[in-house]
Design an enzyme around this catalytic site. Sequence first.
Site, short mmCIF file in Angstrom:
data_model
loop_
_atom_site.label_atom_id
_atom_site.label_comp_id
_atom_site.label_asym_id
_atom_site.label_seq_id
_atom_site.Cartn_x
_atom_site.Cartn_y
_atom_site.Cartn_z
N ASN A 74 0.81 -1.21 0.00
CA ASN A 74 0.00 0.00 0.00
C ASN A 74 0.85 1.27 0.00
O ASN A 74 2.03 1.25 0.34
CB ASN A 74 -0.93 -0.01 1.21
CG ASN A 74 -2.35 0.30 0.80
OD1 ASN A 74 -2.57 1.16 -0.04
ND2 ASN A 74 -3.29 -0.41 1.39
N HIS A 105 24.13 4.04 6.90
CA HIS A 105 25.43 4.64 7.22
C HIS A 105 26.15 3.73 8.21
O HIS A 105 25.53 2.89 8.86
CB HIS A 105 25.25 6.04 7.82
CG HIS A 105 24.48 6.97 6.93
ND1 HIS A 105 25.03 7.55 5.81
CD2 HIS A 105 23.19 7.37 6.98
CE1 HIS A 105 24.11 8.28 5.21
NE2 HIS A 105 22.98 8.19 5.89
N THR A 175 12.98 -6.87 14.59
CA THR A 175 14.45 -6.97 14.53
C THR A 175 14.94 -8.40 14.53
O THR A 175 16.11 -8.64 14.30
CB THR A 175 15.09 -6.24 15.73
OG1 THR A 175 14.61 -6.85 16.93
CG2 THR A 175 14.73 -4.75 15.75
N LYS A 176 14.03 -9.35 14.84
CA LYS A 176 14.41 -10.77 14.90
C LYS A 176 13.46 -11.60 14.05
O LYS A 176 12.34 -11.13 13.73
CB LYS A 176 14.30 -11.27 16.36
CG LYS A 176 15.20 -10.54 17.35
CD LYS A 176 16.58 -11.15 17.36
CE LYS A 176 17.46 -10.70 18.51
NZ LYS A 176 17.71 -9.28 18.62
#
Length: 196
Positions: A74, A105, A175-176
């Site tokens: 979407n 970065h 994150t996992k």
Amino acid sequence: MEKSKGISQILDKKVNYQSKYINKGDSSNIDNLNLNIRSSEEKIYLDIGEECVINATINMGNCNIKIGDRVLINNGTTLYSVNEISIGNDVMISWGCTIIDNNSHSIVSSERLKDLKNARKEYEKGILGENSDWSCIENKPIVIKDKVWIGFNSIIMKGVTIGEGAVIAAGSVVTKDVPNYAVMGGNPAKILKYTT
Ligand SMILES: CC(C)(COP(=O)(O)OP(=O)(O)OC[C@H]1O[C@@H](n2cnc3c(N)ncnc32)[C@H](O)[C@@H]1OP(=O)(O)O)[C@@H](O)C(=O)NCCC(=O)NCCS
């Protein structure tokens, strides 16, 4: 490296979506796709299957993005890849999500200074980030398996695999890895329950 005509067109955002850089199933709709390729490699970057609606912004370095069949992404969602993002079949990704396979970065300040040095000039040429030294920037592929549903405003970070049929609750930061058929939510996302 001198850029080919085709790549220059992509950098100028005059993208021919049926170009040699993109494979798209005939039945898929990408009318509202905003595609930015920041690379000078001659290759296919984006592979979209059949019966998809892809309204995302997709920012790509020298990477591969593979989107399966019957995938809905979407408006307001951004995919940002310098490695690989693989999306299976029958996946729904709501609005306002970010799927990013890299850190953009370095976390080391002296290495970030290199990115800043030419930033304004690159921006004015419309090639911001094209000369970044990606060797010092962490990146890992993302895999989103079949039948996943990602709720609005969620963030999927580098290296994550989201298992088949899993649901990501709105506003999550994943994150996992997510097990198959798990409902995950929160920041960082944790298992809330399982579904079918
Ligand atoms: C994932 C979702 C569908 C689950 O709905 P549900 O099965 O009805 O779940 P519930 O509301 O019963 O919540 C179950 C648990 O998860 C928690 N939870 C629900 N949404 C959450 C969220 N976004 N982040 C963190 N936790 C959440 C609840 O607090 C509850 O916790 P508890 O068991 O400790 O009480 C829903 O939470 C959601 O995110 N909906 C948004 C869908 C969306 O993005 N729509 C846009 C169009 S695609």
